[in-house]
Design a protein around this motif. Structure first.
Motif, PDB file in Angstrom:
ATOM      1  N   TYR A 137       0.825  -1.206   0.000  1.00 46.45           N
ATOM      2  CA  TYR A 137       0.000   0.000   0.000  1.00 46.45           C
ATOM      3  C   TYR A 137       0.862   1.260   0.000  1.00 46.45           C
ATOM      4  O   TYR A 137       0.533   2.245  -0.658  1.00 46.45           O
TER       5      TYR A 137
ATOM      6  N   SER B  67      -6.818   6.991  -1.301  1.00 45.27           N
ATOM      7  CA  SER B  67      -7.559   5.813  -0.842  1.00 45.27           C
ATOM      8  C   SER B  67      -8.462   5.268  -1.947  1.00 45.27           C
ATOM      9  O   SER B  67      -8.453   4.070  -2.235  1.00 45.27           O
ATOM     10  N   GLN B  68      -9.204   6.151  -2.580  1.00 42.20           N
ATOM     11  CA  GLN B  68     -10.133   5.723  -3.631  1.00 42.20           C
ATOM     12  C   GLN B  68      -9.401   5.233  -4.875  1.00 42.20           C
ATOM     13  O   GLN B  68      -9.745   4.193  -5.431  1.00 42.20           O
TER      14      GLN B  68
ATOM     15  N   HIS C 152      -7.461   1.960  -3.958  1.00 34.09           N
ATOM     16  CA  HIS C 152      -8.247   0.911  -3.277  1.00 34.09           C
ATOM     17  C   HIS C 152      -7.593   0.484  -1.954  1.00 34.09           C
ATOM     18  O   HIS C 152      -7.391  -0.700  -1.694  1.00 34.09           O
TER      19      HIS C 152
ATOM     20  N   PRO D 210      -7.996   0.993   2.212  1.00 37.48           N
ATOM     21  CA  PRO D 210      -8.899   1.493   3.257  1.00 37.48           C
ATOM     22  C   PRO D 210      -8.341   2.774   3.889  1.00 37.48           C
ATOM     23  O   PRO D 210      -7.143   2.864   4.189  1.00 37.48           O
TER      24      PRO D 210
ATOM     25  N   ASN E 168      -8.567   4.239   6.844  1.00 37.52           N
ATOM     26  CA  ASN E 168      -7.894   4.143   8.152  1.00 37.52           C
ATOM     27  C   ASN E 168      -6.510   3.525   8.033  1.00 37.52           C
ATOM     28  O   ASN E 168      -5.576   3.941   8.728  1.00 37.52           O
ATOM     29  N   TYR E 169      -6.379   2.542   7.173  1.00 36.61           N
ATOM     30  CA  TYR E 169      -5.090   1.886   6.949  1.00 36.61           C
ATOM     31  C   TYR E 169      -4.119   2.882   6.316  1.00 36.61           C
ATOM     32  O   TYR E 169      -2.959   3.000   6.706  1.00 36.61           O
TER      33      TYR E 169
END
Length: 142
Positions: free
Chosen positions: A9, A31-32, A35, A37, A39-40
């Motif tokens: 990520y 994030s979007q 892909h 999350p 919070n991650y």
């Protein structure tokens, strides 16, 4: 060996930001688009900011930008920001010495693998990864 989800990520996020290194990217956008999350991603971005790879600015026009150009950030920088010091096996930790250290037949092999891995990580920049992606995309089109 397996790359952790967190490292994956982080590399994805930085590579995404590397397409427009001086632009501010919101956490929601990254994030979007990648892909990941939200919070991650927040935890990952904190680590990257702390290690000086990313700059964070707050407020309505805030977001994240790369602190360096893509050719100045290598995979070792990212790995160590996320995972800490590179070590193949626990006994290679600088702070501990295994009782079998002097006669361990595995150590030289793990050491060579670790040195090779470090060299590859140091020699591979975000710019290289962006270039690889362009090459893959061009080859798929042709």
């Amino acid at each position: 060996m397996q790359v952790t989800k967190t490292l994956d990520y982080a590399v994805r996020s930085l590579t995404y930001m590397g397409h427009q290194p001086v632009e501010k990217h919101s956490m929601k956008e990254i994030s979007q688009e990648q892909h990941i999350p939200l919070n991650y991603l927040a935890k990952i971005m904190r680590r990257l900011v702390k290690k000086g790879l990313v700059r964070s600015s707050v407020g309505p026009a805030g977001g994240y930008t790369l602190r360096k150009l893509p050719n100045e950030i290598n995979l070792r920088d990212i790995y160590e920001a996320i995972e800490g010091e590179i070590r193949m096996v626990e006994c290679m930790d600088k702070d501990s010495i295994c009782a079998l250290y002097e006669r361990c037949p595995q150590l030289p092999v793990w050491d060579r693998i670790q040195l090779s891995m470090i060299k590859i990580l140091e020699d591979t920049t975000l710019e290289d990864m962006l270039r690889e992606r362009k090459t893959v995309t061009l080859n798929q089109v042709n």
